[in-house]
Motif scaffolding. Structure first.
Motif, mmCIF file in Angstrom:
data_model
loop_
_atom_site.group_PDB
_atom_site.id
_atom_site.type_symbol
_atom_site.label_atom_id
_atom_site.label_comp_id
_atom_site.label_asym_id
_atom_site.label_seq_id
_atom_site.Cartn_x
_atom_site.Cartn_y
_atom_site.Cartn_z
ATOM 1 N N ASN A 148 0.830 -1.211 0.000
ATOM 2 C CA ASN A 148 0.000 0.000 0.000
ATOM 3 C C ASN A 148 0.865 1.262 0.000
ATOM 4 O O ASN A 148 0.414 2.333 -0.403
ATOM 5 N N LEU A 149 2.107 1.138 0.496
ATOM 6 C CA LEU A 149 3.075 2.239 0.471
ATOM 7 C C LEU A 149 2.478 3.536 1.013
ATOM 8 O O LEU A 149 2.408 4.558 0.344
ATOM 9 N N LYS A 150 2.073 3.466 2.264
ATOM 10 C CA LYS A 150 1.480 4.606 2.952
ATOM 11 C C LYS A 150 2.300 4.837 4.217
ATOM 12 O O LYS A 150 2.723 3.875 4.854
ATOM 13 N N ALA A 151 2.544 6.108 4.579
ATOM 14 C CA ALA A 151 3.468 6.311 5.689
ATOM 15 C C ALA A 151 3.268 7.639 6.402
ATOM 16 O O ALA A 151 2.862 8.632 5.807
ATOM 17 N N ASN A 152 3.574 7.636 7.703
ATOM 18 C CA ASN A 152 3.861 8.864 8.430
ATOM 19 C C ASN A 152 5.360 9.081 8.282
ATOM 20 O O ASN A 152 6.169 8.479 8.981
ATOM 21 N N HIS A 153 5.727 9.952 7.368
ATOM 22 C CA HIS A 153 7.112 10.137 6.933
ATOM 23 C C HIS A 153 7.778 11.319 7.636
ATOM 24 O O HIS A 153 8.881 11.730 7.270
ATOM 25 N N ARG A 154 7.143 11.878 8.660
ATOM 26 C CA ARG A 154 7.668 13.074 9.320
ATOM 27 C C ARG A 154 8.938 12.767 10.119
ATOM 28 O O ARG A 154 9.168 11.637 10.535
ATOM 29 N N LYS A 155 9.738 13.826 10.321
ATOM 30 C CA LYS A 155 10.941 13.742 11.156
ATOM 31 C C LYS A 155 11.010 15.029 11.980
ATOM 32 O O LYS A 155 11.608 16.026 11.562
ATOM 33 N N VAL A 156 10.382 15.005 13.159
ATOM 34 C CA VAL A 156 10.196 16.206 13.975
ATOM 35 C C VAL A 156 10.628 15.919 15.410
ATOM 36 O O VAL A 156 10.363 14.830 15.944
ATOM 37 N N PHE A 157 11.281 16.911 16.029
ATOM 38 C CA PHE A 157 11.663 16.830 17.430
ATOM 39 C C PHE A 157 11.393 18.178 18.079
ATOM 40 O O PHE A 157 11.870 19.203 17.589
ATOM 41 N N VAL A 158 10.593 18.189 19.164
ATOM 42 C CA VAL A 158 10.332 19.452 19.869
ATOM 43 C C VAL A 158 10.381 19.240 21.380
ATOM 44 O O VAL A 158 10.002 18.185 21.899
ATOM 45 N N THR A 159 10.868 20.273 22.057
ATOM 46 C CA THR A 159 10.764 20.364 23.509
ATOM 47 C C THR A 159 10.181 21.738 23.807
ATOM 48 O O THR A 159 9.871 22.508 22.896
ATOM 49 N N SER A 214 23.463 11.407 4.143
ATOM 50 C CA SER A 214 23.646 12.858 4.186
ATOM 51 C C SER A 214 22.272 13.499 4.294
ATOM 52 O O SER A 214 21.398 13.241 3.456
ATOM 53 N N ASN A 215 22.065 14.330 5.324
ATOM 54 C CA ASN A 215 20.751 14.901 5.624
ATOM 55 C C ASN A 215 20.868 16.368 5.995
ATOM 56 O O ASN A 215 21.966 16.908 6.160
ATOM 57 N N ILE A 216 19.704 17.022 6.133
ATOM 58 C CA ILE A 216 19.648 18.425 6.556
ATOM 59 C C ILE A 216 18.607 18.566 7.669
ATOM 60 O O ILE A 216 17.710 17.725 7.816
ATOM 61 N N ALA A 217 18.742 19.650 8.448
ATOM 62 C CA ALA A 217 17.761 19.946 9.496
ATOM 63 C C ALA A 217 17.833 21.426 9.835
ATOM 64 O O ALA A 217 18.846 22.091 9.588
ATOM 65 N N PHE A 218 16.746 21.928 10.428
ATOM 66 C CA PHE A 218 16.676 23.316 10.891
ATOM 67 C C PHE A 218 16.230 23.307 12.346
ATOM 68 O O PHE A 218 15.303 22.585 12.710
ATOM 69 N N ALA A 222 12.800 23.481 18.559
ATOM 70 C CA ALA A 222 12.104 22.709 17.522
ATOM 71 C C ALA A 222 13.102 22.357 16.434
ATOM 72 O O ALA A 222 13.829 23.228 15.940
ATOM 73 N N ILE A 223 13.130 21.079 16.050
ATOM 74 C CA ILE A 223 14.000 20.626 14.958
ATOM 75 C C ILE A 223 13.139 19.898 13.936
ATOM 76 O O ILE A 223 12.426 18.955 14.268
ATOM 77 N N VAL A 224 13.214 20.362 12.698
ATOM 78 C CA VAL A 224 12.552 19.708 11.568
ATOM 79 C C VAL A 224 13.649 19.222 10.639
ATOM 80 O O VAL A 224 14.542 19.985 10.261
ATOM 81 N N SER A 225 13.569 17.962 10.232
ATOM 82 C CA SER A 225 14.723 17.334 9.588
ATOM 83 C C SER A 225 14.317 16.430 8.438
ATOM 84 O O SER A 225 13.148 16.087 8.262
ATOM 85 N N SER A 226 15.317 16.012 7.665
ATOM 86 C CA SER A 226 15.137 14.964 6.655
ATOM 87 C C SER A 226 15.691 13.635 7.153
ATOM 88 O O SER A 226 15.662 12.643 6.433
ATOM 89 N N ALA A 227 16.215 13.598 8.398
ATOM 90 C CA ALA A 227 16.958 12.439 8.904
ATOM 91 C C ALA A 227 16.112 11.539 9.784
ATOM 92 O O ALA A 227 15.365 12.016 10.640
ATOM 93 N N ASN A 228 16.253 10.230 9.604
ATOM 94 C CA ASN A 228 15.602 9.226 10.437
ATOM 95 C C ASN A 228 16.579 8.702 11.489
ATOM 96 O O ASN A 228 17.736 8.395 11.159
#
Length: 476
Positions: A209-220, A239-243, A224-230
């Motif tokens: 079905n290839l369905k996913a929660n693909h988010r990569k989020v970390f908050v306290t 190689s990834n990026i994050a803000f 707040a960090i939003v990223s492309s990294a798992n």
């Protein structure tokens, strides 16, 4: 006479079943999204945004080099949290080929979370993830079980309310196979890795079905960090990026995550106390289809004198590709760095979609577009970021979303951050230095010229690519 009636009855039953499958496909590809998805947060003013990245490359001496900052930062922020930690991470497991020597990212994160919880009993920790880490219910996860045993709430995203991305297949699965479940004694090798538990055939049927929660989020309460990294061992060399930033965007991210919890039966997230906003940088959280809306808007307003830098794992969304072509025609200079899509966790891949897509883009014939390949080894260039270099104000958009239909058209769950800042700000200079360094191979051979992968596009691959586009039966 009896045979004729039997044949008519069989045809009638088949026709009814076909109608049911078609209705199922139409409904589940067009049904309303759960409330709170495709979220557009407020624009917030902040003093600072940190650009974080992971880079894996071969140095001039030929040795493998690692500049990895994202999870080192997350581990540090876990130690600093006092009120709450909320994570939403797609891949979180230690399944991989044992001879690859991957870093134990998932265990490191789990140990740090548990240690911080023991240190501060009042700290609320919520971990949202995808059922892919259970191979869709076919086995348990020891590492997630350990989190739960230490009073850390683990929530598996309920994917069923999301729209179906592969309607021809998923409609058949919904009508005929979903009722049998996935659990039971596994006997087929796990698609995740050899050291993962065996799974049932029913698991494979759901996996398609290839369905996913693909988010990569970390908050306290502090950051707040939003990223492309798992935080996934087999992704440890990617190689990834994050803000990273702070302020009221934390509340918006919590609101976007509450929407996932609301249809996944997970209760209530902590509440962030708003602060007075001030600062020269504008930040905004976007999820799902709102990412595409903002991306197309920025591409459409780009032209002569502007410079677009794109670093992307998957590029396949037609609307985005068309707007890249138009921006180049208006005079914008466009530099694209792509992963060659030839390796996944030590296994060979076909090069889809980036190799045929890059060929199409080059056929536009614009001198304003240049493409390079990241010089990836056994790892991936997993970045998902676009940078609009414009006069006094520049803009960056990045996070979990590849530029594909699956990631941008309200199918997967995705989270990106949109950042607007002065072109001479420390943040923009950092992004600019990142792209120029890997484009110009400053100190290492980060990227390869387009021609070095051009011959990998065979007629067979191109046919497969077009069939996937037409049928939507694809992982991108």
């Amino acid at each position: 006479m009896r045979k004729s009636l039997s044949k008519k009855n069989s045809l009638f039953i088949l026709m009814i079943l076909a109608i049911i499958v078609v209705i199922t496909a139409v409904y589940h590809t067009h049904k309303d999204l759960p409330e709170g998805l495709s979220y557009e947060g407020d624009v917030h003013n902040v003093k600072d945004v940190r650009f974080l990245y992971d880079l894996t490359y071969k140095g001039q001496d030929g040795e493998q080099k690692y500049e990895h900052h994202i999870f080192d930062t997350i581990l540090q922020r876990i130690e600093e949290a006092e009120d709450f930690i909320v994570l939403d991470m797609f891949l979180f497991n230690g399944y991989y080929k044992k001879d690859m020597g991957y870093p134990e990212l998932s265990e490191s994160i789990a140990e740090k979370l548990i240690a911080q919880k023991k240190k501060n009993k009042n700290l609320k920790i919520v971990f949202i993830t995808d059922e892919i880490n259970l191979t869709y219910g076919s086995h348990k996860s020891g590492i997630l079980k350990e989190l739960r045993e230490n009073d850390i709430k683990v929530i598996f995203t309920n994917l069923d309310p999301l729209r179906d991305s592969n309607p021809l297949y998923t409609a058949v699965w919904r009508v005929f196979f979903q009722w049998f479940g996935e659990s039971g004694e596994g006997w087929i090798p796990n698609p995740m890795a050899k050291n993962a538990p065996d799974v049932t055939l029913r698991t494979y049927l759901e996996l398609l079905n290839l369905k996913a929660n693909h988010r990569k989020v970390f908050v306290t309460e502090k950051t707040a960090i939003v990223s492309s990294a798992n935080p996934h061992d087999a992704s440890g060399f990617h190689s990834n990026i994050a803000f990273e930033t702070s302020g009221n965007i934390i509340g918006d991210i919590l609101e976007s995550e509450q929407a996932v919890i609301d249809f996944s039966g997970g209760g209530k997230l902590p509440v962030y106390t708003s602060v007075k906003e001030k600062g020269p940088i504008k930040v905004q959280v976007l999820t799902e289809g709102e990412i595409l809306k903002h991306l197309l808007h920025e591409l459409k307003k780009t032209g002569e004198g502007d410079h677009i830098w794109l670093g992307m794992f998957y590029l396949a969304e037609r609307k985005v590709i068309d707007e890249i072509d138009k921006a180049a025609d208006r005079g914008a200079k466009i530099n694209i760095i792509l992963d060659p899509n030839t390796n996944a966790f030590g296994n060979q891949k076909s090069g889809l979609p980036n190799i045929p897509v890059s060929e199409e883009i080059m056929e536009f014939g614009s001198n304003n577009i240049e493409i390079k390949w990241y010089n990836a080894g056994q790892e991936q260039y997993h970045a998902k970021m676009i940078y609009f270099e414009r006069g006094k104000k520049s803009l960056v958009l990045g996070g979990s979303a590849n530029f594909t239909r699956r990631n941008l058209d309200d199918l997967n769950l995705e989270t990106n951050m949109k950042i607007t800042a002065a072109s001479d700000s420390e943040f923009i200079k950092g992004v600019d230095d990142y792209f120029n360094r890997i484009w110009n191979n400053d100190g290492a051979r980060f990227t390869l010229d387009y021609e070095e992968n051009k011959d990998k596009l065979t007629p067979f691959k191109y046919i497969i690519y077009w069939i996937q586009r037409i049928l939507w039966f694809t992982s991108y």
